[in-house]
Design an enzyme around this catalytic site. Structure first.
Site, PDB file in Angstrom:
ATOM      1  N   TYR A 192       0.834  -1.210   0.000  1.00  0.00           N
ATOM      2  CA  TYR A 192       0.000   0.000   0.000  1.00  0.00           C
ATOM      3  C   TYR A 192       0.871   1.263   0.000  1.00  0.00           C
ATOM      4  O   TYR A 192       0.368   2.364  -0.170  1.00  0.00           O
ATOM      5  CB  TYR A 192      -0.941   0.056   1.212  1.00  0.00           C
ATOM      6  CG  TYR A 192      -1.917  -1.089   1.359  1.00  0.00           C
ATOM      7  CD1 TYR A 192      -2.127  -2.017   0.330  1.00  0.00           C
ATOM      8  CD2 TYR A 192      -2.642  -1.249   2.526  1.00  0.00           C
ATOM      9  CE1 TYR A 192      -3.017  -3.069   0.492  1.00  0.00           C
ATOM     10  CE2 TYR A 192      -3.539  -2.296   2.691  1.00  0.00           C
ATOM     11  CZ  TYR A 192      -3.724  -3.207   1.669  1.00  0.00           C
ATOM     12  OH  TYR A 192      -4.608  -4.239   1.846  1.00  0.00           O
ATOM     13  N   ILE A 245     -12.421  -4.785   8.549  1.00  0.00           N
ATOM     14  CA  ILE A 245     -11.494  -3.649   8.426  1.00  0.00           C
ATOM     15  C   ILE A 245     -11.965  -2.660   7.351  1.00  0.00           C
ATOM     16  O   ILE A 245     -11.291  -2.457   6.343  1.00  0.00           O
ATOM     17  CB  ILE A 245     -10.052  -4.152   8.123  1.00  0.00           C
ATOM     18  CG1 ILE A 245     -10.074  -5.234   7.020  1.00  0.00           C
ATOM     19  CG2 ILE A 245      -9.395  -4.679   9.393  1.00  0.00           C
ATOM     20  CD1 ILE A 245      -8.693  -5.578   6.479  1.00  0.00           C
ATOM     21  N   SER A 257     -12.251   4.166   5.268  1.00  0.00           N
ATOM     22  CA  SER A 257     -12.898   5.426   4.907  1.00  0.00           C
ATOM     23  C   SER A 257     -11.945   6.571   5.205  1.00  0.00           C
ATOM     24  O   SER A 257     -11.315   6.600   6.254  1.00  0.00           O
ATOM     25  CB  SER A 257     -14.201   5.655   5.684  1.00  0.00           C
ATOM     26  OG  SER A 257     -14.756   6.897   5.261  1.00  0.00           O
TER      27      SER A 257
HETATM   28  N1  LIG Z   1      -5.665  -8.567   1.689  1.00  0.00           N
HETATM   29  C1  LIG Z   1      -6.072  -8.045   0.560  1.00  0.00           C
HETATM   30  O1  LIG Z   1      -5.734  -8.510  -0.538  1.00  0.00           O
HETATM   31  C2  LIG Z   1      -6.950  -6.831   0.591  1.00  0.00           C
HETATM   32  C3  LIG Z   1      -7.610  -6.398  -0.575  1.00  0.00           C
HETATM   33  C4  LIG Z   1      -8.447  -5.272  -0.496  1.00  0.00           C
HETATM   34  C5  LIG Z   1      -8.611  -4.623   0.718  1.00  0.00           C
HETATM   35  N2  LIG Z   1      -7.933  -5.059   1.840  1.00  0.00           N
HETATM   36  C6  LIG Z   1      -8.066  -4.359   3.140  1.00  0.00           C
HETATM   37  O2  LIG Z   1      -9.439  -4.169   3.447  1.00  0.00           O
HETATM   38  C7  LIG Z   1      -9.688  -2.774   3.660  1.00  0.00           C
HETATM   39  C8  LIG Z   1     -11.096  -2.396   3.268  1.00  0.00           C
HETATM   40  O3  LIG Z   1     -11.385  -2.814   1.949  1.00  0.00           O
HETATM   41  P1  LIG Z   1     -11.634  -1.808   0.733  1.00  0.00           P
HETATM   42  O4  LIG Z   1     -10.927  -0.532   0.992  1.00  0.00           O
HETATM   43  O5  LIG Z   1     -11.289  -2.545  -0.512  1.00  0.00           O
HETATM   44  O6  LIG Z   1     -13.221  -1.619   0.695  1.00  0.00           O
HETATM   45  P2  LIG Z   1     -14.422  -1.294   1.719  1.00  0.00           P
HETATM   46  O7  LIG Z   1     -13.903  -0.994   3.076  1.00  0.00           O
HETATM   47  O8  LIG Z   1     -15.430  -2.372   1.527  1.00  0.00           O
HETATM   48  O9  LIG Z   1     -15.049   0.019   1.064  1.00  0.00           O
HETATM   49  C9  LIG Z   1     -14.358   1.227   1.037  1.00  0.00           C
HETATM   50  C10 LIG Z   1     -15.183   2.188   0.151  1.00  0.00           C
HETATM   51  O10 LIG Z   1     -16.450   2.442   0.761  1.00  0.00           O
HETATM   52  C11 LIG Z   1     -16.562   3.841   1.057  1.00  0.00           C
HETATM   53  N3  LIG Z   1     -17.176   3.928   2.376  1.00  0.00           N
HETATM   54  C12 LIG Z   1     -16.619   3.613   3.571  1.00  0.00           C
HETATM   55  N4  LIG Z   1     -17.493   3.803   4.576  1.00  0.00           N
HETATM   56  C13 LIG Z   1     -18.617   4.261   4.011  1.00  0.00           C
HETATM   57  C14 LIG Z   1     -19.877   4.651   4.545  1.00  0.00           C
HETATM   58  N5  LIG Z   1     -20.112   4.588   5.870  1.00  0.00           N
HETATM   59  N6  LIG Z   1     -20.831   5.098   3.686  1.00  0.00           N
HETATM   60  C15 LIG Z   1     -20.571   5.161   2.359  1.00  0.00           C
HETATM   61  N7  LIG Z   1     -19.414   4.807   1.785  1.00  0.00           N
HETATM   62  C16 LIG Z   1     -18.434   4.357   2.614  1.00  0.00           C
HETATM   63  C17 LIG Z   1     -15.167   4.397   1.030  1.00  0.00           C
HETATM   64  O11 LIG Z   1     -15.161   5.745   0.619  1.00  0.00           O
HETATM   65  P3  LIG Z   1     -14.549   6.925   1.547  1.00  0.00           P
HETATM   66  O12 LIG Z   1     -13.136   6.537   1.881  1.00  0.00           O
HETATM   67  O13 LIG Z   1     -14.651   8.143   0.692  1.00  0.00           O
HETATM   68  O14 LIG Z   1     -15.430   6.978   2.778  1.00  0.00           O
HETATM   69  C18 LIG Z   1     -14.500   3.513  -0.029  1.00  0.00           C
HETATM   70  O15 LIG Z   1     -14.820   3.975  -1.331  1.00  0.00           O
HETATM   71  C19 LIG Z   1      -8.602  -2.106   2.806  1.00  0.00           C
HETATM   72  O16 LIG Z   1      -8.405  -0.746   3.135  1.00  0.00           O
HETATM   73  C20 LIG Z   1      -7.421  -2.978   3.122  1.00  0.00           C
HETATM   74  O17 LIG Z   1      -6.872  -2.645   4.394  1.00  0.00           O
HETATM   75  C21 LIG Z   1      -7.128  -6.153   1.785  1.00  0.00           C
END
Ligand SMILES: NC(=O)c1ccc[n+]([C@@H]2O[C@H](COP(=O)([O-])OP(=O)(O)OC[C@H]3O[C@@H](n4cnc5c(N)ncnc54)[C@H](OP(=O)(O)O)[C@@H]3O)[C@@H](O)[C@H]2O)c1
Length: 283
Positions: free
Chosen positions: A54, A232, A235
């Protein structure tokens, strides 16, 4: 703000505890990460999920130092880049992460992807076992491991992973992988728990949210919590960040949990772990 004591601890298979809700920082630029993590700590988060791939571990470390909290009050996960798999290279990559984060130890170190085409994850796991034995990582685990990858680690190595971090959200639940993970005594950690926002508009989610006077995101995150998954969400918006951990003043009924379970539709958003082979080095 949620009191950190309201967030349940999950006990991993080696006795280490992890706050069930953490902040993910995938795609947060390094120069915005310190502020994002500081706001999360203010809102009650005590668990941060980053990765070498990241390129924002330094921002996480800066927030840890600025917070005034003790190191043992915050659970920090980072991950090994795919291009760093192998015994010696994994040990070196861990040192690089430790330096970027500026920490003595990492709470949870994950093999980010199995990359079966390279066939290095067993050798890599041996390096993780050494880091664990040395106390440099309090717990070691994997990410994106499918049942066949878990089975091979269990058969050929000594330390059972503490965690398997996998994509789980209402429209992509990976039930077979969750079951194989739990059957081995490994905790399931849901990444992209909101479906990167894509699952938030589902009418079934909205109906449950309306019934409780909470947001769709809180509804989905509460569903994860009640389904015994570590979660996790990411946002960068301070209000969404705060509401995403405010999950302990309401509970879904068994019927409401079942209504969200019923949304499973094989809608994977991320890469396929069976074939993903990118290095995670900058392009
Ligand atoms: N191990 C792996 O291969 C892998 C892969 C992907 C992700 N991850 C981990 O998982 C974490 C989370 O996954 P992710 O970032 O892919 O997706 P997520 O947490 O499912 O979704 C994040 C998205 O949703 C929005 N969001 C967050 N809270 C919200 C709310 N209350 N209302 C409306 N929209 C909201 C965020 O926008 P805003 O930021 O503008 O609020 C962002 O666009 C990552 O940050 C990472 O640490 C791991």
């Amino acid at each position: 703000m949620v009191s950190p004591t309201q967030v349940p601890d999950v006990v991993l298979n080696n006795g280490v505890t992890v706050p069930q809700v953490g902040l993910g920082v995938f795609k947060v630029p390094d120069d915005a990460t310190q502020q994002n993590v500081e706001q999360a700590l203010e809102a009650g988060y005590r668990h941060i999920d980053t990765a070498a791939g990241y390129y924002n571990e330094a921002g996480v470390g800066a927030a840890l130092r600025a917070s005034g909290l003790r190191r043992d009050e915050i659970f920090v996960t980072t991950k090994l880049r795919n291009g760093d798999q192998g015994y010696e290279s994994a040990l070196q990559a861990f040192e690089d992460s430790r330096e970027e984060l500026d920490v003595e130890f990492v709470d949870l170190y994950l093999v980010h992807w199995p990359v079966p085409s390279k066939d290095l994850y067993v050798e890599t796991w041996r390096a993780f076992e050494k880091l664990y034995a040395d106390g440099a990582a309090r717990a070691i685990g994997v990410s994106n491991f499918l049942p066949e990858h878990l089975a091979r680690l269990l058969a050929e190595t000594d330390v059972v992973p503490a965690v398997n971090q996998i994509e789980v959200h209402p429209t992509y639940q990976q039930r077979a992988t969750q079951a194989a993970t739990r059957a081995a005594g490994i905790a399931v950690e849901a990444y992209s728990p909101l479906g990167r926002g894509a699952d938030l508009g589902h009418p079934a989610v909205a109906a449950v949210a309306d019934a409780h006077g909470v947001t769709p995101a809180q509804t989905i995150l509460r569903w994860h919590v009640q389904s015994d998954r570590i979660v996790i969400p990411k946002s960068v918006d301070p209000e969404r960040l705060a509401s995403n951990i405010d999950l302990f003043g309401f509970a879904l009924s068994p019927d409401e949990v079942a209504a969200i379970d019923a949304l499973d539709s094989d809608a994977r958003l991320g890469s396929d772990p069976a074939t993903a082979a990118f290095s995670q080095y900058p392009a």
